[in-house]
Design an enzyme around this catalytic site. Structure first.
Site, PDB file in Angstrom:
ATOM      1  N   SER A  15      18.558 115.131 137.012  1.00 35.46           N
ATOM      2  CA  SER A  15      17.691 114.678 138.092  1.00 35.46           C
ATOM      3  C   SER A  15      16.430 113.990 137.558  1.00 35.46           C
ATOM      4  CB  SER A  15      17.293 115.877 138.953  1.00 35.46           C
ATOM      5  OG  SER A  15      16.711 116.876 138.129  1.00 35.46           O
ATOM      6  N   CYS A  77      22.177 119.081 134.340  1.00 34.35           N
ATOM      7  CA  CYS A  77      21.320 119.573 135.414  1.00 34.35           C
ATOM      8  C   CYS A  77      22.012 120.785 136.012  1.00 34.35           C
ATOM      9  CB  CYS A  77      21.158 118.480 136.468  1.00 34.35           C
ATOM     10  SG  CYS A  77      20.238 118.988 137.930  1.00 34.35           S
ATOM     11  N   CYS A 188      18.110 126.648 134.509  1.00 36.17           N
ATOM     12  CA  CYS A 188      17.441 125.413 134.932  1.00 36.17           C
ATOM     13  C   CYS A 188      16.997 124.689 133.667  1.00 36.17           C
ATOM     14  CB  CYS A 188      16.229 125.737 135.804  1.00 36.17           C
ATOM     15  SG  CYS A 188      15.243 124.285 136.219  1.00 36.17           S
ATOM     16  N   HIS A 190      14.459 123.106 132.859  1.00 35.37           N
ATOM     17  CA  HIS A 190      13.068 123.206 132.413  1.00 35.37           C
ATOM     18  C   HIS A 190      12.726 124.555 131.756  1.00 35.37           C
ATOM     19  CE1 HIS A 190      12.850 119.772 135.023  1.00 35.37           C
ATOM     20  NE2 HIS A 190      11.545 119.638 134.879  1.00 35.37           N
TER      21      HIS A 190
HETATM   22  N1  DGL Z   1      17.251 119.620 136.591  1.00 41.17           N
HETATM   23  C1  DGL Z   1      17.065 120.616 137.609  1.00 41.17           C
HETATM   24  C2  DGL Z   1      17.920 121.846 137.290  1.00 41.17           C
HETATM   25  O1  DGL Z   1      18.278 122.088 136.155  1.00 41.17           O
HETATM   26  C3  DGL Z   1      15.605 121.015 137.745  1.00 41.17           C
HETATM   27  C4  DGL Z   1      14.730 119.942 138.350  1.00 41.17           C
HETATM   28  C5  DGL Z   1      15.134 119.591 139.763  1.00 41.17           C
HETATM   29  O2  DGL Z   1      14.963 120.405 140.679  1.00 41.17           O
HETATM   30  O3  DGL Z   1      15.658 118.498 139.938  1.00 41.17           O
HETATM   31  O4  DGL Z   1      18.252 122.579 138.168  1.00 41.17           O
END
Ligand code: DGL
Length: 275
Positions: A15, A77, A188, A190
């Site tokens: 994302s 993601c 996630c 991050h």
């Molecule tokens: N990349 C998303 C995840 O791993 C986190 C950031 C978003 O909410 O897009 O869930």
């Protein structure tokens, strides 16, 4: 334009910036490989959106990557891996690796008391995809989950430790800590950047599972199995980054995620932004 040979690149999408934690691990484990990354920075975050929207974005991102010379798609993601990986697989003529299965498998392997916690975005947690994946491997594992929506903006602000971050993490993780889990999946993109704080809050008895590390291992196994692993040995993989919004922020913040400068970066138009 997909590639059946080892010379094709690994196509990765997320994302936004977060998937760079996966790229970092891919670069560590597979330095010979070319990587083409798409960060859908114009539509981030996905974690607060509906399943239908996330699936549509995922298919559009996949179509973009399929126009490059790629031999595999990595869905870097967790939100897409939780609610839309089947949609990606339907349109992709190459193998697709998500971040959820590798994390789930590593958690089942790591837990001793069969109590596993999972943290992620609201969309990931409400999909129950991690519970399903873990239970499919071992139905006796007790899975506890918690959405931690403030973690993504904290990381993007560069707030990775200190009193405020610990207080927020403490509040989110309180129930999981008290539930007696011995393993916690960082579900996630991050969250690996918050490992220090999360580990401090959870204590030494809880093992953290970093989906990015586990995913890189699965990518390597899969490429090897398909005879598509590059074996140059000259560690000279090329990395190209595409974003759907201005590259400036991606370049600046992405450096923390990647652990090095981002050089080749280009803004592209994909999909239909009206919807
Ligand atoms: N990349 C998303 C995840 O791993 C986190 C950031 C978003 O909410 O897009 O869930």
């Amino acid at each position: 334009m997909t590639s059946a040979s080892p010379e094709g690149a690994i196509g990765v999408f997320d994302s936004g910036i977060g998937g760079l934690t996966v790229v970092r691990e891919l670069m560590n484990l597979l330095p010979d490989e070319d990587i083409i990354y798409l960060g859908d920075t114009a539509r981030v975050p996905y974690g607060i959106r509906s399943k239908e929207t996330v699936r549509r974005y995922a298919v559009e991102n996949t179509s973009f990557l399929l126009k490059q010379e790629i031999k595999m798609i990595v869905v870097a993601c967790n939100t897409v891996s939780a609610v839309g990986i089947d949609a990606v697989k339907e349109v992709a003529p190459v193998s697709v690796v998500g971040v959820l299965e590798p994390g789930a498998r590593a958690a089942v392997k790591a837990t001793v008391n069969k109590r596993v916690g999972v943290i992620g975005t609201e969309a990931t947690i409400s999909s129950s995809a991690y519970q399903r994946a873990i239970k499919a491997i071992d139905s006796t594992v007790d899975v506890r989950t918690k959405a931690c929506p403030l973690f993504v903006p904290l990381v993007e602000e560069g707030w990775l430790d200190g009193k405020v971050v610990e207080a927020i993490a403490g509040r989110y993780l309180e129930e999981l800590r008290e539930s007696g889990i011995d393993t916690l999946v960082l579900g996630c993109t991050h969250y690996p950047l918050l490992k220090g704080t999360i580990s401090k809050v959870m204590g030494d008895g809880v093992r953290l599972i970093d989906s990015a590390v586990e995913t890189a291992k699965v990518v390597k196994e899969q490429l090897e199995m398909e005879g598509k692993l590059r074996k140059h040995g000259n560690l000279s993989g090329r990395r190209i980054y595409f974003v759907t919004d201005s590259p400036d922020r991606f370049k600046r913040i992405g450096t923390w995620f990647l652990g090095q400068e981002i050089e080749e970066i280009e803004k592209v138009e994909i999909g239909d932004y009206r919807g």
